[in-house]
Design a protein around this motif. Structure first.
Motif, PDB file in Angstrom:
ATOM      1  N   GLY A  91     -15.604 -12.593 -15.146  1.00 47.68           N
ATOM      2  CA  GLY A  91     -15.531 -11.936 -13.656  1.00 47.68           C
ATOM      3  C   GLY A  91     -14.145 -10.969 -14.055  1.00 47.68           C
ATOM      4  N   PHE A  92     -13.404 -10.974 -15.299  1.00 45.65           N
ATOM      5  CA  PHE A  92     -12.296 -10.307 -15.495  1.00 45.65           C
ATOM      6  C   PHE A  92     -12.272  -8.750 -15.296  1.00 45.65           C
TER       7      PHE A  92
ATOM      8  N   SER B  39      -4.386 -13.150 -25.390  1.00 42.43           N
ATOM      9  CA  SER B  39      -5.482 -12.135 -25.707  1.00 42.43           C
ATOM     10  C   SER B  39      -5.200 -11.435 -27.152  1.00 42.43           C
TER      11      SER B  39
ATOM     12  N   THR C 118       1.324 -13.399 -12.331  1.00 41.33           N
ATOM     13  CA  THR C 118       0.204 -14.486 -12.612  1.00 41.33           C
ATOM     14  C   THR C 118       0.071 -15.062 -14.050  1.00 41.33           C
TER      15      THR C 118
ATOM     16  N   VAL D 100      -1.284 -20.101  -8.979  1.00 38.77           N
ATOM     17  CA  VAL D 100      -0.146 -20.259  -9.816  1.00 38.77           C
ATOM     18  C   VAL D 100       1.049 -19.458  -9.909  1.00 38.77           C
TER      19      VAL D 100
ATOM     20  N   GLY E 146      -7.643 -21.888 -12.725  1.00 38.24           N
ATOM     21  CA  GLY E 146      -8.561 -20.797 -12.443  1.00 38.24           C
ATOM     22  C   GLY E 146     -10.042 -21.295 -12.905  1.00 38.24           C
TER      23      GLY E 146
ATOM     24  N   LYS F 260       0.815 -10.615 -21.913  1.00 37.34           N
ATOM     25  CA  LYS F 260       0.261 -11.549 -23.116  1.00 37.34           C
ATOM     26  C   LYS F 260       1.123 -11.601 -24.058  1.00 37.34           C
TER      27      LYS F 260
ATOM     28  N   LEU G 157      -3.951 -19.475 -22.426  1.00 34.55           N
ATOM     29  CA  LEU G 157      -4.873 -17.952 -22.806  1.00 34.55           C
ATOM     30  C   LEU G 157      -3.764 -16.963 -23.150  1.00 34.55           C
TER      31      LEU G 157
ATOM     32  N   PRO H  19      -8.607 -14.333 -27.059  1.00 38.96           N
ATOM     33  CA  PRO H  19      -9.820 -13.795 -27.050  1.00 38.96           C
ATOM     34  C   PRO H  19      -9.954 -12.198 -27.261  1.00 38.96           C
TER      35      PRO H  19
ATOM     36  N   ASP I 260     -13.024  -9.291 -26.542  1.00 42.13           N
ATOM     37  CA  ASP I 260     -13.868  -8.745 -25.373  1.00 42.13           C
ATOM     38  C   ASP I 260     -14.862  -9.854 -25.103  1.00 42.13           C
TER      39      ASP I 260
ATOM     40  N   ARG J 181      -8.488 -20.790  -5.731  1.00 41.73           N
ATOM     41  CA  ARG J 181      -7.891 -20.159  -4.729  1.00 41.73           C
ATOM     42  C   ARG J 181      -9.008 -19.893  -3.443  1.00 41.73           C
ATOM     43  N   ARG J 182     -10.410 -20.124  -3.842  1.00 42.43           N
ATOM     44  CA  ARG J 182     -11.219 -19.680  -2.797  1.00 42.43           C
ATOM     45  C   ARG J 182     -12.545 -20.516  -2.815  1.00 42.43           C
TER      46      ARG J 182
ATOM     47  N   GLY K 195     -12.630 -20.143 -17.408  1.00 43.51           N
ATOM     48  CA  GLY K 195     -12.226 -21.362 -16.502  1.00 43.51           C
ATOM     49  C   GLY K 195     -13.401 -22.530 -16.170  1.00 43.51           C
TER      50      GLY K 195
ATOM     51  N   ASN L 196      -5.276 -21.031 -18.074  1.00 42.62           N
ATOM     52  CA  ASN L 196      -6.318 -20.014 -18.177  1.00 42.62           C
ATOM     53  C   ASN L 196      -6.176 -18.876 -16.880  1.00 42.62           C
ATOM     54  N   ALA L 197      -5.786 -19.362 -15.850  1.00 46.25           N
ATOM     55  CA  ALA L 197      -5.719 -18.381 -14.708  1.00 46.25           C
ATOM     56  C   ALA L 197      -5.115 -16.861 -15.012  1.00 46.25           C
TER      57      ALA L 197
ATOM     58  N   GLY M 182     -15.722 -17.365 -14.957  1.00 42.15           N
ATOM     59  CA  GLY M 182     -15.305 -17.151 -16.421  1.00 42.15           C
ATOM     60  C   GLY M 182     -14.977 -18.036 -17.191  1.00 42.15           C
TER      61      GLY M 182
END
Ligand code: NAP
Length: 265
Positions: free
Chosen positions: A175-176, A126, A97, A48, A7, A143, A124, A169, A171, A32-33, A13, A74-75, A11
């Motif tokens: 892009g999350f 949280s 995911t 993933v 990912g 998580k 990752l 992490p 806050d 993915r894009r 990644g 990370n994704a 962000g």
């Protein structure tokens, strides 16, 4: 070092791929894009959720480079809304995911890392993996799953000299927030009038959160460390304090603090 990051379109990644490649690591990152490619970074197109694609990508890296040193899992994404109103598809996407995505990546890198007798798996999680966050319940569940899985994994692979490090992490502004899939139907809003203000508070905190480079720098340090800890909280002072309070306060007291923070009563 040879680093595989999932990912990297935005962000954490993106910042991590940028920083590690500048530092001279060989970075393979998944997208993915279509993205503006970073110089030096090798891109792999995959989702993933697709375990076979993840395995093929990792095997390809090892075939080219001879080994793989670091996985940065990370994704991830989040769904927001009252637990009761999440659909089965949304829940599967969330757990698929964040949790199964990690499992796919670990299953793909471990055979190589075991053979090498070395490797680092950075996952990752949280702060939401340490406390159940209201109206982000399935995100928290995904998580918490990562936390339990990584705790067990680190024991299983210790003898093989593979190190597992969990990052939590607080806050961050990435892009999350914009990608969060929110339950927004009338029935949910009517049944849980407190949801609207709570999710607005969440988004406000994230938008004003730390910059992702802070976490990228932490990852860079961990990669260099010989003996990193099993986990790190990367967050503001207040959020680190909340993690400490969760650990030491009676559950009832902590629930009252969290409830009042999100204006739930
Ligand atoms: N931001 C925060 O406050 C925060 C706090 C704690 C933990 N985290 C965790 O940090 C990680 C990174 O999030 P971020 O904040 O950097 O968010 P982000 O900017 O939205 O980045 C998420 C990345 O994951 C990718 N991704 C999502 N689903 C995927 C899938 N099924 N297959 C492959 N790639 C996928 C996205 O790709 P697309 O562009 O294709 O969607 C994007 O590259 C997540 O695991 C998140 O839970 C974030």
């Amino acid at each position: 070092m040879i680093v595989f990051i999932t990912g990297i379109s935005s962000g954490f990644g993106l910042e991590t791929a940028k920083l590690l490649s500048l530092e001279g690591h060989t970075v393979y990152g998944t997208v993915r894009r279509e993205v503006d490619p970073l110089p030096q970074v090798r891109y792999l197109q995959l989702d993933v959720l697709d375990g076979e694609a993840v395995k093929n990508a990792v095997d390809e890296i090892v075939e080219k480079e001879g080994h793989i040193d670091v996985l940065v899992n990370n994704a991830g994404m989040g769904i927001g809304g009252p637990l009761e109103f999440a659909t089965e598809d949304e829940i599967r996407l969330q757990m698929g995911t964040n949790f199964m995505g990690l499992v796919h990546c670990v299953d793909a890198v471990l055979p190589h890392m075991r053979k090498q007798g070395s490797g680092k798996i950075i996952a990752l999680s949280s702060i939401g993996g340490l406390m159940g966050l209201p109206f982000q319940g399935f995100y928290s569940a995904s998580k918490f799953a990562i936390e339990g899985y990584c705790e067990a994994l680190s024991l299983e692979v210790k003898q093989q000299r593979v190190k597992v490090v969990v990052l939590r992490p607080g806050d961050f502004s990435t892009g999350f927030t914009g990608s969060r899939k929110k339950v927004a139907n009338e029935a949910a809003l009517q049944a849980y009038p407190i949801y609207k203000t709570a999710i607005e508070k969440v988004e406000h905190d994230e938008n004003g959160g730390l910059k992702p480079i802070v976490l990228a720098k932490k990852i860079s340090k961990i990669i260099q460390m010989k003996h990193p800890r099993n986990g790190y909280v990367v967050a503001s002072f207040e959020q680190k304090l909340s993690v400490l309070l969760k650990r030491i306060l009676p559950a009832k007291w902590f629930a009252r603090i969290l409830g009042s923070y999100y204006k739930l009563s």
